[in-house]
Write a protein that holds these residues in place. Structure first.
Motif, PDB file in Angstrom:
ATOM      1  N   THR A   1       0.855  -1.188   0.000  1.00 34.85           N
ATOM      2  CA  THR A   1       0.000   0.000   0.000  1.00 34.85           C
ATOM      3  C   THR A   1       0.893   1.241   0.000  1.00 34.85           C
ATOM      4  OG1 THR A   1      -0.120   0.051   2.423  1.00 34.85           O
ATOM      5  CG2 THR A   1      -1.844  -1.179   1.251  1.00 34.85           C
TER       6      THR A   1
ATOM      7  N   SER B   1      -2.433  -3.398  -7.901  1.00 31.81           N
ATOM      8  CA  SER B   1      -3.326  -4.468  -8.338  1.00 31.81           C
ATOM      9  C   SER B   1      -2.553  -5.556  -9.073  1.00 31.81           C
ATOM     10  CB  SER B   1      -4.412  -3.883  -9.246  1.00 31.81           C
ATOM     11  OG  SER B   1      -5.255  -4.900  -9.740  1.00 31.81           O
TER      12      SER B   1
ATOM     13  N   LYS C   1      -2.288   2.631  -8.567  1.00 28.48           N
ATOM     14  CA  LYS C   1      -3.392   1.688  -8.349  1.00 28.48           C
ATOM     15  C   LYS C   1      -3.212   0.448  -9.222  1.00 28.48           C
ATOM     16  CE  LYS C   1      -8.441   1.302  -8.695  1.00 28.48           C
ATOM     17  NZ  LYS C   1      -9.697   2.001  -9.077  1.00 28.48           N
ATOM     18  N   GLN C   2      -2.848   0.671 -10.488  1.00 30.80           N
ATOM     19  CA  GLN C   2      -2.648  -0.453 -11.404  1.00 30.80           C
ATOM     20  C   GLN C   2      -1.466  -1.310 -10.965  1.00 30.80           C
ATOM     21  OE1 GLN C   2      -2.195   1.606 -15.134  1.00 30.80           O
ATOM     22  NE2 GLN C   2      -4.390   1.856 -15.462  1.00 30.80           N
TER      23      GLN C   2
ATOM     24  N   GLU D   1      -1.452   8.471  -9.503  1.00 29.02           N
ATOM     25  CA  GLU D   1      -2.356   7.682  -8.668  1.00 29.02           C
ATOM     26  C   GLU D   1      -2.968   6.532  -9.465  1.00 29.02           C
ATOM     27  OE1 GLU D   1      -3.883  10.963  -5.361  1.00 29.02           O
ATOM     28  OE2 GLU D   1      -5.002  10.730  -7.247  1.00 29.02           O
ATOM     29  N   ARG D   2      -3.288   6.787 -10.739  1.00 29.01           N
ATOM     30  CA  ARG D   2      -3.837   5.735 -11.588  1.00 29.01           C
ATOM     31  C   ARG D   2      -2.775   4.645 -11.818  1.00 29.01           C
ATOM     32  NH1 ARG D   2      -6.610   8.745 -14.750  1.00 29.01           N
ATOM     33  NH2 ARG D   2      -4.837   9.423 -15.991  1.00 29.01           N
TER      34      ARG D   2
END
Length: 435
Positions: free
Chosen positions: A129, A283, A279-280, A275-276
């Motif tokens: 995280t 994931s 996140k990817q 941020e995108r």
């Protein structure tokens, strides 16, 4: 038609098929009659060639053609009769093909494996995280500016981030070694391109200076003869250049497709993109850990036909990435084999988990994924409309969401350990797994 099926391994089957001679002979006779009506031969009018002549001339080739078609058709009917689903096309081995005798042949093929998914509670997943901080944004913008920088020669001492032009020659045990010499070599100081100590030894030197440095090759150096060896380099610094960073103005923003009025607006767009990406990356890291865990806990034998199909897909993808100027089949299959096997195993495992647990792609999550993709375009509403009006395109998104659903299902049962990390650490971890 007589059919028997023998199980020779978990995924291989040998299907023996018998076809009555009468069926073959009738098909051959019919094909010869059709040939007689159309064939042209010297000394005979069209359509008037005697059947004995047609049979003597074309009998063997027609029979071979008919037998091939009968084997294919009989194989398909036998699959339906025995309710067997093959994983790929079979290999045919004729046993009897003589005229006047029943045709008997063997079809050897693979079937989809029966999968028993392992204990999901034994899977260990590290869930990283992180957040995008102002410091991360500063670093990203600095990197973007350096990508667009121009270089200017300077008289001062060199420092990190400067680019030097050098001549150098290396010696080990007093002897020059192969590959240890270069002329007009451009090097960014602090980039880590050279062995430890080399770039550090140049920092502080001015253009026109000659210097000697002593370094040691790493123990894991790619050249066996140089591993762990002490070396001396003679270096001539010919030029020192510093980067001239562009101003943070509208012209600079437009180079990255960002229509911002000021630096604050540009930073906000950079933050959204980071941020995108973060996140990817998080994931992707979790998904890779889940796949690793599934492969470790589940034994699965995969059909070679599926691996070959995946290799062909990877070959085509590779050719497309490099401009599509060569035949994909020229690329050695060994390059893609391990990746293809992993993909096939992963796909089969995911399918089994979906089937066994009746998992579905949540329509709301599908819409959310489409909106997320659309947000990266200038006209997001048009992109959303495109996906919703194109069933094939939307099905691809549904497939992605279903994979995410499988990952979430496994995570609920796995041992998940959260780890706080920095932006760069997460991006790097995801890239290392992909590489």
């Amino acid at each position: 038609m007589q059919v028997s099926v023998e199980t020779t391994s978990n995924i291989e089957r040998r299907m023996t098929i018998g076809v009555p001679a009468q069926e073959i002979d009738q098909a051959v006779e019919k094909r010869l009659q059709e040939t007689a009506r159309t064939v042209r031969m010297n000394g005979f009018r069209p359509g008037k060639v005697p059947m004995r002549v047609v049979k003597r001339r074309f009998g063997d080739s027609v029979r071979q053609e008919v037998v091939g078609e009968v084997m294919r058709d009989s194989y398909v009917k036998a699959l339906e009769e025995k309710d067997v689903a093959p994983a790929g096309w079979p290999r045919f081995e004729p046993k009897t093909m003589e005229e006047g005798k029943d045709l008997e042949f063997v079809a050897i093929f693979e079937v989809m494996p029966e999968i028993e998914v392992g204990d999901l509670s034994q899977i260990e997943v590290e869930k990283m995280t992180a957040e995008v901080t102002d410091k991360d944004i500063d670093k990203m913008i600095d990197n973007l500016r350096r990508q667009q920088a121009t270089m200017k020669s300077v008289k001062r001492k060199s420092k990190k981030k400067d680019t030097v032009t050098i001549d150098f020659k290396g010696y080990v045990d007093g002897e020059a070694f192969e590959g240890g010499e270069a002329t007009d070599h451009r090097l960014e100081l602090g980039s880590g391109q050279m062995i430890p100590g080399f770039e550090e030894g140049i920092i502080g030197a001015k253009a026109g200076e000659d210097l000697e440095i002593e370094v040691t090759f790493p123990e894991d150096y790619h050249n066996e003869e140089l591993k762990g060896k002490a070396a001396r380099f003679e270096i001539s610094v010919k030029d020192v250049e510093e980067p001239q960073l562009p101003e943070l103005d509208a012209e600079f923003f437009q180079r990255f497709g960002i229509d911002a009025e000021d630096e604050a607006g540009f930073r906000e767009e950079v933050k959204k993109n980071m941020e995108r990406e973060l996140k990817q990356a998080m994931s992707a890291k979790v998904k890779n850990d889940v796949v690793d865990g599934l492969l470790e806990t589940t034994e699965i034998e995969i059909p070679a036909a599926l691996v070959d199909q995946e290799i062909d897909r990877l070959r085509n993808d590779a050719v497309q990435r490099f401009g599509g100027q060569m035949d994909p089949q020229q690329l050695p299959k060994e390059i893609f084999e391990e990746q293809a096997k992993r993909r096939v195993k992963t796909g089969l495992l995911f399918q089994e988990i979906v089937k066994a647990n009746d998992l579905k792609a949540d329509p709301e999550k599908v819409d959310e994924k489409i909106r997320e993709i659309a947000s990266t375009y200038e006209q997001p509403e048009e992109v959303i409309t495109h996906f919703n009006s194109n069933p094939d395109q939307k099905a691809q998104i549904e497939s992605v969401v279903l994979e995410d659903t499988v990952v979430d299902f496994v995570l609920d049962k796995a041992k998940v350990k959260e780890k706080k990390a920095k932006y760069d650490e997460v991006i790097q971890a995801a890239q290392q797994q992909q590489g």
